[in-house]
Write a protein that holds these residues in place. Structure first.
Motif, PDB file in Angstrom:
ATOM      1  N   HIS A   1      62.017  45.777  47.291  1.00  0.00           N
ATOM      2  CA  HIS A   1      60.981  44.850  47.743  1.00  0.00           C
ATOM      3  C   HIS A   1      59.841  44.812  46.742  1.00  0.00           C
ATOM      4  O   HIS A   1      59.496  45.826  46.119  1.00  0.00           O
ATOM      5  CB  HIS A   1      60.440  45.299  49.111  1.00  0.00           C
ATOM      6  N   ARG A   2      59.275  43.613  46.579  1.00  0.00           N
ATOM      7  CA  ARG A   2      58.121  43.459  45.685  1.00  0.00           C
ATOM      8  C   ARG A   2      56.865  44.024  46.361  1.00  0.00           C
ATOM      9  O   ARG A   2      56.547  43.663  47.484  1.00  0.00           O
ATOM     10  CB  ARG A   2      57.898  41.985  45.336  1.00  0.00           C
ATOM     11  N   TYR A   3      56.172  44.894  45.645  1.00  0.00           N
ATOM     12  CA  TYR A   3      54.934  45.448  46.154  1.00  0.00           C
ATOM     13  C   TYR A   3      53.787  44.478  45.857  1.00  0.00           C
ATOM     14  O   TYR A   3      53.734  43.857  44.793  1.00  0.00           O
ATOM     15  CB  TYR A   3      54.614  46.791  45.507  1.00  0.00           C
ATOM     16  N   THR A   4      52.877  44.345  46.788  1.00  0.00           N
ATOM     17  CA  THR A   4      51.678  43.535  46.591  1.00  0.00           C
ATOM     18  C   THR A   4      50.450  44.324  47.040  1.00  0.00           C
ATOM     19  O   THR A   4      50.532  45.146  47.947  1.00  0.00           O
ATOM     20  CB  THR A   4      51.734  42.210  47.375  1.00  0.00           C
ATOM     21  N   VAL A   5      49.341  44.050  46.380  1.00  0.00           N
ATOM     22  CA  VAL A   5      48.054  44.635  46.757  1.00  0.00           C
ATOM     23  C   VAL A   5      47.191  43.506  47.301  1.00  0.00           C
ATOM     24  O   VAL A   5      47.019  42.473  46.635  1.00  0.00           O
ATOM     25  CB  VAL A   5      47.364  45.309  45.559  1.00  0.00           C
ATOM     26  N   THR A   6      46.669  43.663  48.491  1.00  0.00           N
ATOM     27  CA  THR A   6      45.865  42.625  49.141  1.00  0.00           C
ATOM     28  C   THR A   6      44.405  43.059  49.198  1.00  0.00           C
ATOM     29  O   THR A   6      44.099  44.170  49.648  1.00  0.00           O
ATOM     30  CB  THR A   6      46.377  42.341  50.559  1.00  0.00           C
ATOM     31  N   ILE A   7      43.521  42.199  48.724  1.00  0.00           N
ATOM     32  CA  ILE A   7      42.086  42.482  48.754  1.00  0.00           C
ATOM     33  C   ILE A   7      41.342  41.239  49.230  1.00  0.00           C
ATOM     34  O   ILE A   7      41.878  40.129  49.198  1.00  0.00           O
ATOM     35  CB  ILE A   7      41.548  42.902  47.366  1.00  0.00           C
ATOM     36  N   ARG A   8      40.128  41.440  49.672  1.00  0.00           N
ATOM     37  CA  ARG A   8      39.246  40.335  50.024  1.00  0.00           C
ATOM     38  C   ARG A   8      38.412  39.972  48.806  1.00  0.00           C
ATOM     39  O   ARG A   8      37.896  40.837  48.105  1.00  0.00           O
ATOM     40  CB  ARG A   8      38.318  40.736  51.180  1.00  0.00           C
ATOM     41  N   GLY A   9      38.335  38.669  48.513  1.00  0.00           N
ATOM     42  CA  GLY A   9      37.602  38.247  47.333  1.00  0.00           C
ATOM     43  C   GLY A   9      36.890  36.928  47.560  1.00  0.00           C
ATOM     44  O   GLY A   9      36.756  36.451  48.691  1.00  0.00           O
ATOM     45  N   ARG A  10      36.486  36.315  46.462  1.00  0.00           N
ATOM     46  CA  ARG A  10      35.773  35.042  46.525  1.00  0.00           C
ATOM     47  C   ARG A  10      35.985  34.307  45.206  1.00  0.00           C
ATOM     48  O   ARG A  10      36.255  34.926  44.174  1.00  0.00           O
ATOM     49  CB  ARG A  10      34.276  35.257  46.767  1.00  0.00           C
ATOM     50  N   THR A  11      35.878  32.987  45.245  1.00  0.00           N
ATOM     51  CA  THR A  11      35.969  32.210  44.021  1.00  0.00           C
ATOM     52  C   THR A  11      34.644  32.288  43.264  1.00  0.00           C
ATOM     53  O   THR A  11      33.576  32.451  43.854  1.00  0.00           O
ATOM     54  CB  THR A  11      36.301  30.748  44.334  1.00  0.00           C
ATOM     55  N   GLU A  12      34.762  32.148  41.946  1.00  0.00           N
ATOM     56  CA  GLU A  12      33.572  32.280  41.104  1.00  0.00           C
ATOM     57  C   GLU A  12      33.784  31.465  39.829  1.00  0.00           C
ATOM     58  O   GLU A  12      34.913  31.361  39.321  1.00  0.00           O
ATOM     59  CB  GLU A  12      33.340  33.756  40.762  1.00  0.00           C
TER      60      GLU A  12
END
Length: 358
Positions: free
Chosen positions: A61-72
């Motif tokens: 399975h492909r590992y993913t890292v999920t974070i909260r962000g914003r456009t800039e």
């Protein structure tokens, strides 16, 4: 001494009642003991507890890292005046897209155009003098030194002209790159000293999605990794990691990460919240129901499973990704019979009966 008959009757009644109480207590004790034995026999379990399991295979399975962000914005520059003057015009509309070199603020020229005209006339005069010196030197009427002096005078006049042209050009405050003239700080009639702001330019294509990465995830990401951002509006952006800081924020102990993505048409604005998923390689994983996750006595998150001898085992796991079908976890090996019903009522090392599996 003879007792009265009434006394004899009373004593007899008392002895009879006492005898009845004695017989009742003896029979009642035996009954209570019998009832207790019967209850104990009924409470005694008939066998090991029953659980239901789900056979879960190991999958790449492909590992993913999920974070909260914003456009800039990729770039944000305050464009400042290089010279002093009064604002004569503001040709660019605030909030509009402008090309590199477009005039944002135009200052009054004053006498700078006259200085340019004068310098150009001086250059033409020195050019004629230098040409005459060369011709006279060819005929023997001028020395080489005089020719060099005439050339030096021409070079000086050209330098003065260049300075006057630069001073004249500085009256136009121009856009340093293609982007949005996001904010105008000067209006017509305002006086700008050297270094004062005309306005702010931002670059929205490419667009950045920025966030903070926990220190536990830093070893899994690499510059160049693919990333996808989901905005609250439902729009998505795809790009690649362009920057991952090497020093943590001293207060939050997180690492700054930037994903760059194309933004054709400048449809996505700066400052929008986003959920960012970044690919972090691939490896073995298992898909298990969310309800199968439990905590052991040490507070570790994991799953309870049934081993080959029908004995309960516990494996700590790490949640990789949450999906509508369950959660992908790492920490298990091979095909595992994960307990899906009854996992909260059994303990590691306990013998169980496996009910209908699914």
């Amino acid at each position: 001494m003879r007792l009265k008959s009434s006394y004899v009757v009373a004593i007899g009644i008392v002895l009879f009642v006492a005898l009845l109480f004695a017989i009742g207590s003896l029979s009642g004790g035996k009954t209570d003991k019998a009832d207790a034995k019967a209850g104990a026999a009924a409470a005694k379990p008939s066998g090991p507890p029953s659980v239901q399991v789900q056979a879960t295979p190991e999958t790449l399975h492909r590992y993913t890292v999920t974070i909260r962000g914003r456009t800039e914005a990729a770039r944000s520059v305050v464009v400042r005046s290089e010279t002093a003057g009064t604002v004569a015009a503001v040709p660019s509309v605030e909030g509009a897209f402008v090309r590199k070199g477009a005039i944002l603020c135009k200052l009054n020229v004053d006498a700078r155009q006259a200085a340019v005209d004068q310098a150009r006339a001086q250059v033409r005069a020195q050019q004629l003098t230098q040409q005459a010196s060369v011709e006279l030197a060819r005929k023997g009427y001028r020395s080489q030194t005089q020719v060099l002096q005439a050339q030096a005078a021409l070079d000086n006049a050209q330098a003065v002209l260049r300075q006057a042209e630069v001073a004249l050009e500085q009256m136009n405050v121009r856009a340093p790159f293609d982007g949005v003239f996001d904010k105008r700080d000067a209006e017509i009639g305002a006086y700008l000293a050297p270094g004062q702001s005309c306005g702010t330019m931002i670059e929205l294509d490419p667009l950045l999605i920025v966030g903070d990465l926990p220190e536990t995830e830093t070893g899994r990401l690499r510059v160049g990794a693919a990333g996808t951002a989901l905005l609250l509006s439902g729009q998505t952006l795809s790009g690649h990691v362009r920057y991952l800081s090497h020093e943590a924020d001293p207060q939050t102990r997180t690492y700054h990460v930037e994903v760059t993505a194309r933004n054709p048409g400048l449809k996505i604005r700066s400052g929008l919240s986003a959920t960012v998923k970044i690919e972090a390689g691939q490896g073995p994983a298992h898909l298990v129901p969310v309800s199968a996750l439990v905590l052991d006595a040490a507070g570790r998150q994991g799953v309870r499973y049934v081993q080959a001898d029908d004995v309960v085992g516990f494996a700590p796991v790490t949640v990789i990704e949450e999906t509508p079908d369950g959660v992908w976890v790492s920490g298990l090996h091979g095909q595992v019979r994960v307990i899906t019903v009854g996992q909260s009522y059994v303990a590691e090392g306990q013998k169980v009966r496996v009910g209908a599996s699914r």
